[in-house]
Design an enzyme around this catalytic site. Structure first.
Site, PDB file in Angstrom:
ATOM      1  N   CYS A   2       0.805  -1.223   0.000  1.00 41.22           N
ATOM      2  CA  CYS A   2       0.000   0.000   0.000  1.00 41.22           C
ATOM      3  C   CYS A   2       0.837   1.273   0.000  1.00 41.22           C
ATOM      4  O   CYS A   2       0.287   2.371  -0.102  1.00 41.22           O
ATOM      5  CB  CYS A   2      -0.937   0.000   1.200  1.00 41.22           C
ATOM      6  SG  CYS A   2      -1.829  -1.541   1.386  1.00 41.22           S
ATOM      7  N   HIS A  27      -3.264   7.777   5.777  1.00 39.43           N
ATOM      8  CA  HIS A  27      -3.438   6.442   5.187  1.00 39.43           C
ATOM      9  C   HIS A  27      -4.857   5.966   5.477  1.00 39.43           C
ATOM     10  O   HIS A  27      -5.540   5.499   4.576  1.00 39.43           O
ATOM     11  CB  HIS A  27      -2.389   5.487   5.747  1.00 39.43           C
ATOM     12  CG  HIS A  27      -2.357   4.166   5.065  1.00 39.43           C
ATOM     13  ND1 HIS A  27      -2.237   4.042   3.688  1.00 39.43           N
ATOM     14  CD2 HIS A  27      -2.430   2.896   5.550  1.00 39.43           C
ATOM     15  CE1 HIS A  27      -2.240   2.760   3.359  1.00 39.43           C
ATOM     16  NE2 HIS A  27      -2.352   2.043   4.470  1.00 39.43           N
ATOM     17  N   HIS A  42      -9.883   1.526  -0.651  1.00 36.84           N
ATOM     18  CA  HIS A  42      -8.432   1.336  -0.553  1.00 36.84           C
ATOM     19  C   HIS A  42      -7.916   0.688  -1.831  1.00 36.84           C
ATOM     20  O   HIS A  42      -8.133  -0.499  -2.069  1.00 36.84           O
ATOM     21  CB  HIS A  42      -8.097   0.480   0.664  1.00 36.84           C
ATOM     22  CG  HIS A  42      -6.629   0.415   0.969  1.00 36.84           C
ATOM     23  ND1 HIS A  42      -5.688   1.165   0.293  1.00 36.84           N
ATOM     24  CD2 HIS A  42      -5.935  -0.311   1.894  1.00 36.84           C
ATOM     25  CE1 HIS A  42      -4.487   0.897   0.782  1.00 36.84           C
ATOM     26  NE2 HIS A  42      -4.618   0.010   1.750  1.00 36.84           N
ATOM     27  N   PHE A  77       1.483  -3.244   4.020  1.00 37.91           N
ATOM     28  CA  PHE A  77       1.831  -4.572   4.517  1.00 37.91           C
ATOM     29  C   PHE A  77       3.330  -4.806   4.293  1.00 37.91           C
ATOM     30  O   PHE A  77       3.893  -4.419   3.267  1.00 37.91           O
ATOM     31  CB  PHE A  77       1.044  -5.649   3.775  1.00 37.91           C
ATOM     32  CG  PHE A  77      -0.393  -5.789   4.207  1.00 37.91           C
ATOM     33  CD1 PHE A  77      -0.914  -5.070   5.269  1.00 37.91           C
ATOM     34  CD2 PHE A  77      -1.236  -6.668   3.531  1.00 37.91           C
ATOM     35  CE1 PHE A  77      -2.228  -5.207   5.658  1.00 37.91           C
ATOM     36  CE2 PHE A  77      -2.561  -6.814   3.912  1.00 37.91           C
ATOM     37  CZ  PHE A  77      -3.059  -6.094   4.974  1.00 37.91           C
ATOM     38  N   LYS A  90     -10.059   7.713   1.594  1.00 37.41           N
ATOM     39  CA  LYS A  90     -10.491   6.323   1.424  1.00 37.41           C
ATOM     40  C   LYS A  90     -11.938   6.106   1.863  1.00 37.41           C
ATOM     41  O   LYS A  90     -12.534   5.088   1.522  1.00 37.41           O
ATOM     42  CB  LYS A  90      -9.567   5.385   2.193  1.00 37.41           C
ATOM     43  CG  LYS A  90      -8.171   5.242   1.589  1.00 37.41           C
ATOM     44  CD  LYS A  90      -7.347   4.209   2.339  1.00 37.41           C
ATOM     45  CE  LYS A  90      -5.960   4.034   1.751  1.00 37.41           C
ATOM     46  NZ  LYS A  90      -5.063   5.176   1.996  1.00 37.41           N
ATOM     47  N   GLU A 127      -1.976   4.928  13.419  1.00 38.97           N
ATOM     48  CA  GLU A 127      -1.673   6.148  12.676  1.00 38.97           C
ATOM     49  C   GLU A 127      -2.066   7.379  13.486  1.00 38.97           C
ATOM     50  O   GLU A 127      -1.323   8.374  13.515  1.00 38.97           O
ATOM     51  CB  GLU A 127      -2.378   6.153  11.325  1.00 38.97           C
ATOM     52  CG  GLU A 127      -1.988   7.368  10.484  1.00 38.97           C
ATOM     53  CD  GLU A 127      -2.542   7.348   9.075  1.00 38.97           C
ATOM     54  OE1 GLU A 127      -2.091   8.171   8.261  1.00 38.97           O
ATOM     55  OE2 GLU A 127      -3.432   6.520   8.793  1.00 38.97           O
TER      56      GLU A 127
END
Length: 393
Positions: A148, A283, A318, A378, A313, A294
């Site tokens: 990502c 994010h 996403h 990830f 998002k 976050e």
């Protein structure tokens, strides 16, 4: 060390909320679409000579070619030295749809039904290569595939080539189309997807993300090169950082340690203090652990009240390796229009989350200033960009 400055002179973008700059930004101001965030209404045919040529490219490559065309049209006549122009387009998954389709055809219809173009279609570098060949750009042509964080790190890596003098122009971004049945089931089985089909970044009731397709491509250009040809400068990439959590394949490091380091380094790379950042496009995936970490990291770096925080998002879903590029495009468009889209889906504050200033439920007018774009992938890959408004003069 003195670096050359990096301007944004064009962009192309598509997502579930809209294809092209105008539709995309209007979509960020509307309620989110329902269900999976596929890009409806995308027509690849104008970007290919014929249907045969089009079928030789996976959908994620078709996206990249469409966005590159839009970005270059806006940038105008570059008249480049081909060796001084490069392409860096990231992806998290690459041609997953092509892989899955041909595995099925192989075992159901026979080995002869597997196209000889399968390998070029599925390669992670296919989008970057296609754009490079389409326009004859002979500088570095690369792909970053860091889950990502791919789109953000691709833009950052491309900007570095300009800052350090290797290139004058880069086409940079990310593209993703990984909505295959098996891919979706993999995310579902790891409980990453929302069970109720709603993306709710930072909300108390968040329960996972909405899987999405998307693409964003920016034309990055050395500032004086852009000025010399009379180009309109849309924004400036002023800072970039990349770090690794070195902790877990899917879970973020406790306390957001990797994110803290990445944000702080990006701000310092821009020559700014945390107090100079006025907006963060987070994010913000809507997963319980990611959003909590976050928020804690943002609070540690920026304190209270801190910058305005949004997650697009909530609308786009996403888009994995394309997410950071789509979000960088959203920042640039927000600066051009002096309007920040809200965080769709955010309704109920999480009492267990570190306090951050989440913009919801309505958009707001703003005076564009230094903005941070976060991507945390990830594998523990972290990427942060600092984007500022067009420089004066």
């Amino acid at each position: 060390m003195n670096h050359r400055r990096v301007a944004v002179t064009g962009l192309g973008v598509l997502a579930a909320c809209g294809v092209g700059q105008e539709d995309f930004f209007a979509g960020l101001l509307r309620p989110p679409p329902g269900g999976l965030r596929a890009v409806a209404g995308f027509d690849p045919t104008p970007h290919f000579a014929n249907a045969k040529e089009m079928r030789r490219h996976d959908r994620f490559t078709q996206f990249a070619l469409a966005c590159a065309a839009e970005a270059l049209e806006q940038a105008g006549d570059l008249d480049p030295d081909p060796d001084r122009v490069g392409v860096w387009i990231g992806t998290g998954v690459g041609g997953l749809m092509s892989i899955e389709n041909h595995v099925l055809w192989h075992f159901v219809k026979g080995a002869k039904r597997v196209t000889p173009f399968l390998i070029p279609m599925m390669m992670a570098n296919a989008a970057a290569a296609a754009v490079s060949m389409r326009y004859g750009y002979q500088g570095p042509c690369e792909v970053t595939s860091t889950a990502c964080a791919s789109g953000t790190q691709s833009i950052g890596n491309a900007a570095e080539l300009i800052r350090h003098g290797r290139c004058d122009v880069m086409l940079a971004g990310g593209s993703e189309c990984s909505s295959s049945p098996t891919g979706l089931q993999g995310f579902a089985n790891m409980t990453a997807l929302s069970r109720v089909g709603v993306s709710r970044p930072f909300d108390r009731d968040r329960d996972g993300f909405m899987h999405a397709e998307g693409c964003g491509v920016l034309v990055l250009e050395e500032l004086e090169h852009a000025r010399a040809r009379g180009a309109e400068v849309l924004a400036e990439v002023t800072g970039y950082a990349s770090t690794a959590d070195a902790y877990h394949i899917t879970a973020p490091a406790p306390g957001g340690a990797g994110a803290v380091s990445c944000m702080a380094r990006a701000v310092a790379d821009a020559g700014l203090a945390p107090s100079d950042i006025v907006h963060i496009n987070a994010h913000g995936t809507s997963t319980p652990l990611n959003d909590a970490n976050e928020a804690e990291a943002i609070h540690k770096v920026f304190g209270s009240p801190g910058p305005l925080v949004t997650s697009t998002k909530g609308v786009t879903g996403h888009a994995l390796g394309a997410a950071g590029a789509v979000e960088a495009a959203a920042i640039v468009l927000s600066m051009q229009r002096s309007v920040l889209p809200p965080t769709a889906g955010y309704e109920n504050p999480d009492p267990d989350m570190a306090p951050i200033r989440i913009l919801a439920p309505d958009p707001c007018e703003w005076e564009p200033g230094p903005s941070l774009s976060n991507s945390f992938g990830f594998g523990g890959h972290n990427g942060c960009l600092v984007i500022g408004p067009p420089p004066a003069g």
